[in-house]
Design a protein around this motif. Structure first.
Motif, PDB file in Angstrom:
ATOM      1  N   UNK A  50       0.821  -1.207   0.000  1.00 51.02           N
ATOM      2  CA  UNK A  50       0.000   0.000   0.000  1.00 51.02           C
ATOM      3  C   UNK A  50       0.854   1.256   0.000  1.00 51.02           C
ATOM      4  N   UNK A  51       0.479   2.203  -0.848  1.00 54.81           N
ATOM      5  CA  UNK A  51       1.133   3.511  -0.902  1.00 54.81           C
ATOM      6  C   UNK A  51       0.058   4.559  -0.663  1.00 54.81           C
ATOM      7  N   UNK A  52       0.313   5.465   0.301  1.00 52.67           N
ATOM      8  CA  UNK A  52      -0.616   6.547   0.602  1.00 52.67           C
ATOM      9  C   UNK A  52      -0.027   7.849   0.074  1.00 52.67           C
ATOM     10  N   UNK A  53      -0.792   8.560  -0.772  1.00 53.08           N
ATOM     11  CA  UNK A  53      -0.292   9.826  -1.333  1.00 53.08           C
ATOM     12  C   UNK A  53      -0.595  10.992  -0.389  1.00 53.08           C
ATOM     13  N   UNK A  54      -0.215  12.183  -0.815  1.00 53.20           N
ATOM     14  CA  UNK A  54      -0.382  13.368   0.039  1.00 53.20           C
ATOM     15  C   UNK A  54      -1.843  13.709   0.323  1.00 53.20           C
ATOM     16  N   UNK A  55      -2.771  13.192  -0.491  1.00 54.09           N
ATOM     17  CA  UNK A  55      -4.202  13.405  -0.265  1.00 54.09           C
ATOM     18  C   UNK A  55      -4.830  12.259   0.528  1.00 54.09           C
ATOM     19  N   UNK A  56      -3.975  11.407   1.112  1.00 53.37           N
ATOM     20  CA  UNK A  56      -4.396  10.230   1.881  1.00 53.37           C
ATOM     21  C   UNK A  56      -5.136   9.193   1.041  1.00 53.37           C
ATOM     22  N   UNK A  57      -4.923   9.231  -0.269  1.00 52.06           N
ATOM     23  CA  UNK A  57      -5.488   8.202  -1.144  1.00 52.06           C
ATOM     24  C   UNK A  57      -4.540   7.001  -1.129  1.00 52.06           C
TER      25      UNK A  57
END
Length: 107
Positions: free
Chosen positions: A85-92
């Motif tokens: 899992x990778x979480x981006x800066x928008x918490x997606x």
């Protein structure tokens, strides 16, 4: 070597024979190689478009720093471990198929 069995040579000079094991081999484009704690994470893609973008991204984990470089195409042999899992800066959260690297060779 036993005739008819699939095999490959590792970069360490060992010969590996695959008999009823979960080992998979893929030709992948190296996107990035990053240290993470006590292991290395390689983001790789199964396809690279004519415009240079990557498609069908997977994550390959290794306890040792791989010597392949971003931009190269390599054949990796690995076992599937699930999802990364990778979480981006928008918490997606984006999930990528995750593999443990056994060995690799130039493609």
């Amino acid at each position: 070597m036993i005739e008819g069995l699939p095999f490959a040579h590792s970069p360490h000079g060992r010969t590996h024979v695959f008999v009823n094991d979960p080992t998979m081999g893929y030709s992948l484009h190296v996107m990035s190689v990053e240290p993470s704690g006590n292991e290395w994470i390689s983001f790789m893609a199964m396809r690279k478009t004519n415009s240079g973008s990557y498609r069908d991204v997977v994550v390959v984990m290794s306890p040792d720093q791989p010597t392949y470089q971003p931009g190269e195409k390599v054949k990796v042999y690995c076992t599937c471990t699930g999802a990364y899992e990778v979480t981006d800066e928008d918490n997606k959260v984006t999930e990528y198929p995750s593999f443990d690297l056994l060995f690799w060779e130039e493609d």
